[in-house]
Motif scaffolding. Structure first.
Motif, mmCIF file in Angstrom:
data_model
loop_
_atom_site.group_PDB
_atom_site.id
_atom_site.type_symbol
_atom_site.label_atom_id
_atom_site.label_comp_id
_atom_site.label_asym_id
_atom_site.label_seq_id
_atom_site.Cartn_x
_atom_site.Cartn_y
_atom_site.Cartn_z
ATOM 1 N N ASP A 2 0.833 -1.198 0.000
ATOM 2 C CA ASP A 2 0.000 0.000 0.000
ATOM 3 C C ASP A 2 0.871 1.253 0.000
ATOM 4 O OD1 ASP A 2 -2.843 1.167 0.603
ATOM 5 O OD2 ASP A 2 -1.464 2.149 1.993
ATOM 6 N N ILE A 3 0.568 2.210 -0.883
ATOM 7 C CA ILE A 3 1.398 3.406 -1.023
ATOM 8 C C ILE A 3 1.338 4.270 0.230
ATOM 9 C CG2 ILE A 3 -0.416 4.796 -2.124
ATOM 10 C CD1 ILE A 3 3.350 4.797 -2.943
ATOM 11 N N THR A 4 0.198 4.288 0.913
ATOM 12 C CA THR A 4 0.090 5.081 2.134
ATOM 13 C C THR A 4 1.019 4.546 3.211
ATOM 14 O OG1 THR A 4 -2.204 5.653 1.635
ATOM 15 C CG2 THR A 4 -1.494 5.899 3.926
ATOM 16 N N ARG A 5 1.100 3.231 3.316
ATOM 17 C CA ARG A 5 1.992 2.639 4.312
ATOM 18 C C ARG A 5 3.463 2.875 3.948
ATOM 19 N NH1 ARG A 5 -2.461 -1.084 4.823
ATOM 20 N NH2 ARG A 5 -1.735 -2.504 3.201
ATOM 21 N N LEU A 6 3.775 2.814 2.661
ATOM 22 C CA LEU A 6 5.145 3.129 2.239
ATOM 23 C C LEU A 6 5.506 4.573 2.575
ATOM 24 C CD1 LEU A 6 5.308 1.379 -1.262
ATOM 25 C CD2 LEU A 6 6.557 0.723 0.805
ATOM 26 N N ARG A 7 4.556 5.466 2.368
ATOM 27 C CA ARG A 7 4.786 6.881 2.684
ATOM 28 C C ARG A 7 4.993 7.064 4.184
ATOM 29 N NH1 ARG A 7 0.583 10.431 -0.393
ATOM 30 N NH2 ARG A 7 1.929 9.875 -2.145
ATOM 31 N N THR A 8 4.244 6.311 4.984
ATOM 32 C CA THR A 8 4.396 6.379 6.438
ATOM 33 C C THR A 8 5.776 5.906 6.864
ATOM 34 O OG1 THR A 8 2.023 6.039 6.768
ATOM 35 C CG2 THR A 8 3.471 5.564 8.634
ATOM 36 N N LEU A 9 6.251 4.799 6.278
ATOM 37 C CA LEU A 9 7.583 4.300 6.608
ATOM 38 C C LEU A 9 8.653 5.320 6.218
ATOM 39 C CD1 LEU A 9 9.301 1.910 7.655
ATOM 40 C CD2 LEU A 9 9.459 1.140 5.270
ATOM 41 N N ARG A 10 8.476 5.934 5.071
ATOM 42 C CA ARG A 10 9.438 6.947 4.629
ATOM 43 C C ARG A 10 9.481 8.114 5.601
ATOM 44 N NH1 ARG A 10 9.037 11.766 2.484
ATOM 45 N NH2 ARG A 10 10.586 12.559 1.034
ATOM 46 N N GLU A 11 8.320 8.555 6.081
ATOM 47 C CA GLU A 11 8.285 9.674 7.016
ATOM 48 C C GLU A 11 8.874 9.268 8.362
ATOM 49 O OE1 GLU A 11 7.493 13.722 7.658
ATOM 50 O OE2 GLU A 11 7.652 12.446 5.883
ATOM 51 N N LEU A 12 8.646 8.042 8.784
ATOM 52 C CA LEU A 12 9.243 7.550 10.025
ATOM 53 C C LEU A 12 10.762 7.501 9.906
ATOM 54 C CD1 LEU A 12 8.814 6.423 12.858
ATOM 55 C CD2 LEU A 12 8.533 4.151 11.839
ATOM 56 N N ALA A 13 11.259 7.118 8.738
ATOM 57 C CA ALA A 13 12.710 7.102 8.516
ATOM 58 C C ALA A 13 13.284 8.509 8.639
ATOM 59 C CB ALA A 13 13.011 6.520 7.137
ATOM 60 N N ARG A 14 12.527 9.506 8.195
ATOM 61 C CA ARG A 14 13.004 10.891 8.260
ATOM 62 C C ARG A 14 12.918 11.443 9.673
ATOM 63 N NH1 ARG A 14 11.258 15.923 8.292
ATOM 64 N NH2 ARG A 14 9.091 15.277 8.438
ATOM 65 N N CYS A 15 11.815 11.165 10.369
ATOM 66 C CA CYS A 15 11.565 11.775 11.676
ATOM 67 C C CYS A 15 12.235 11.039 12.831
ATOM 68 C CB CYS A 15 10.058 11.861 11.933
ATOM 69 S SG CYS A 15 9.165 12.930 10.796
ATOM 70 N N ARG A 16 12.381 9.728 12.700
ATOM 71 C CA ARG A 16 13.086 8.891 13.682
ATOM 72 C C ARG A 16 12.296 8.584 14.949
ATOM 73 N NH1 ARG A 16 16.856 6.228 10.847
ATOM 74 N NH2 ARG A 16 18.133 7.654 9.605
ATOM 75 N N THR A 17 11.116 9.164 15.129
ATOM 76 C CA THR A 17 10.257 8.778 16.249
ATOM 77 C C THR A 17 8.824 8.648 15.753
ATOM 78 O OG1 THR A 17 9.613 10.988 17.013
ATOM 79 C CG2 THR A 17 11.693 10.101 17.853
ATOM 80 N N MET A 18 8.073 7.757 16.435
ATOM 81 C CA MET A 18 6.661 7.574 16.084
ATOM 82 C C MET A 18 5.887 8.871 16.281
ATOM 83 S SD MET A 18 5.887 4.416 15.117
ATOM 84 C CE MET A 18 6.629 2.780 15.120
ATOM 85 N N ALA A 19 6.189 9.580 17.364
ATOM 86 C CA ALA A 19 5.434 10.800 17.675
ATOM 87 C C ALA A 19 5.669 11.872 16.616
ATOM 88 C CB ALA A 19 5.822 11.322 19.053
ATOM 89 N N ALA A 20 6.935 12.051 16.211
ATOM 90 C CA ALA A 20 7.238 13.079 15.211
ATOM 91 C C ALA A 20 6.642 12.721 13.856
ATOM 92 C CB ALA A 20 8.747 13.275 15.092
ATOM 93 N N ALA A 21 6.722 11.454 13.473
ATOM 94 C CA ALA A 21 6.127 11.029 12.208
ATOM 95 C C ALA A 21 4.612 11.200 12.242
ATOM 96 C CB ALA A 21 6.491 9.575 11.913
ATOM 97 N N ALA A 22 4.011 10.881 13.377
ATOM 98 C CA ALA A 22 2.556 11.022 13.510
ATOM 99 C C ALA A 22 2.142 12.486 13.379
ATOM 100 C CB ALA A 22 2.108 10.469 14.861
ATOM 101 N N GLU A 23 2.905 13.386 14.015
ATOM 102 C CA GLU A 23 2.590 14.813 13.921
ATOM 103 C C GLU A 23 2.715 15.300 12.482
ATOM 104 O OE1 GLU A 23 3.991 19.087 15.901
ATOM 105 O OE2 GLU A 23 4.989 17.218 16.449
ATOM 106 N N SER A 24 3.763 14.866 11.799
ATOM 107 C CA SER A 24 3.972 15.292 10.418
ATOM 108 C C SER A 24 2.858 14.797 9.500
ATOM 109 C CB SER A 24 5.325 14.775 9.921
ATOM 110 O OG SER A 24 5.529 15.095 8.566
ATOM 111 N N LEU A 25 2.380 13.581 9.758
ATOM 112 C CA LEU A 25 1.373 12.966 8.890
ATOM 113 C C LEU A 25 -0.061 13.231 9.351
ATOM 114 C CD1 LEU A 25 3.177 9.539 8.471
ATOM 115 C CD2 LEU A 25 2.846 11.230 6.659
ATOM 116 N N HIS A 26 -0.209 13.957 10.468
ATOM 117 C CA HIS A 26 -1.536 14.221 11.048
ATOM 118 C C HIS A 26 -2.246 12.911 11.398
ATOM 119 C CE1 HIS A 26 -1.171 18.491 10.260
ATOM 120 N NE2 HIS A 26 -0.859 18.228 9.001
ATOM 121 N N LEU A 27 -1.482 12.008 12.000
ATOM 122 C CA LEU A 27 -2.014 10.744 12.484
ATOM 123 C C LEU A 27 -1.702 10.617 13.970
ATOM 124 C CD1 LEU A 27 -0.741 8.376 9.627
ATOM 125 C CD2 LEU A 27 -3.079 9.236 9.903
#
Length: 300
Positions: A2-27
């Motif tokens: 799923d492209i959405t999940r790939l995008r989430t993994l990419r953002e997690l790789a950039r942010c390095r924390t679940m909280a920061a990735a969640a804030e960036s993705l509005h999740l």
């Protein structure tokens, strides 16, 4: 996958924390964790490892993110080609800009585009440069206006491209009757005994000015922590404070104050950032061209 999940993994790789990735993705962090877990089930191997409060990618995760980058760029190119085939500049274009450039250039850019392309809806978000790049990388916006005081323009350049917009020169802002107001130029050291008004609400510009004073051997005596430039200008005009401002703020008259050039010159470059796969997207293209034209016309 799923492209959405790939995008989430990419953002997690950039942010390095679940909280920061969640804030960036509005999740929520839980939603990010669930999406990555589902992706791991699809891949049938671990993609991340938890390290304290953060996460790091496994070798498999790093390879998958590299593939995701290429996939997302191809999707951007496909989006651009389809928009060209439609032959109409329409829809929504989301642009992030910091306040001074938004006032000086972006507002007039949007006005011109509304007149030329009535079916194009340009939505402008007030974001600091680093926030803008994060939003661009997570596909929340289409164009980011950034400067090189807050971010290093060469970072992550494989993901986005830059167009120079203008060079901004910093000035000292003084009450019109201040003893230093008649000077042809001022140094940071000339201001060590003054009371300062600074935008202190997460502004990268305010942080830059504070560090500039410290490098000159003093900490600014701040008597106004302001939530935006309007309050800074009011504190200076009333005679309570001085400040340092972007030359972009001087495009429009500011009553009760005068601006004196700061020496040695301190400049910041202002750039338009966009995802590399979208330079030929019609809406992105017309915005970039109009913004450059407007900056040349308004700022000289």
């Amino acid at each position: 996958m799923d492209i959405t999940r790939l995008r989430t993994l990419r953002e997690l790789a950039r942010c390095r924390t679940m909280a920061a990735a969640a804030e960036s993705l509005h999740l929520t962090p839980s939603a990010v964790s669930q999406q990555v877990a589902q992706l791991e089930r699809e891949a049938d191997m671990a993609l991340i490892e938890r390290r304290g409060r953060g996460v790091v990618l496994t070798p498999a995760g790093e390879r998958l993110v590299a593939h995701a980058e290429r996939i997302l760029m191809v999707l951007d190119e496909a989006r651009s080609e389809l928009a060209q085939l439609r032959g109409e500049i329409a829809g929504e274009l989301r642009v992030a800009a910091f306040p001074s450039i938004a006032v000086a250039v972006i507002a007039e850019t949007v006005r011109a585009l509304r007149s030329a392309y009535p079916r194009l809806n340009v939505v402008v978000l007030d974001l600091e440069p680093q926030e803008s790049l994060s939003a661009l990388g997570s596909w929340q916006i289409d164009v980011a206006v950034i400067d090189d005081l807050a971010v290093t323009p060469d970072e992550n350049r494989e993901h986005y491209a830059l167009i120079p917009l203008t060079q901004d020169l910093l000035h000292v802002l003084l009450p019109i009757d201040h003893a230093l107001a008649r000077r042809d130029s001022l140094t940071i050291g000339d201001l060590r005994d003054e009371a300062w008004a600074l935008d202190s609400t997460g502004s990268s510009f305010g942080e830059f000015i504070t560090n500039l004073c410290r490098r000159s051997g003093f900490a600014p005596r701040i008597n106004a922590h302001c939530a935006g430039f309007e309050m800074v200008a009011a504190m200076v005009a009333s005679g309570n404070s001085i400040s340092i401002v972007s030359g972009l703020r001087l495009v429009r008259p500011l009553p009760g104050v005068t601006a004196v050039p700061l020496l040695p010159d301190i400049q910041r470059g202002v750039f338009l950032a966009y995802r590399k796969g979208e330079r030929d997207h019609p809406a992105v293209n017309v915005f970039l061209d109009e913004a450059v034209y407007t900056a040349d016309r308004v700022l000289g």
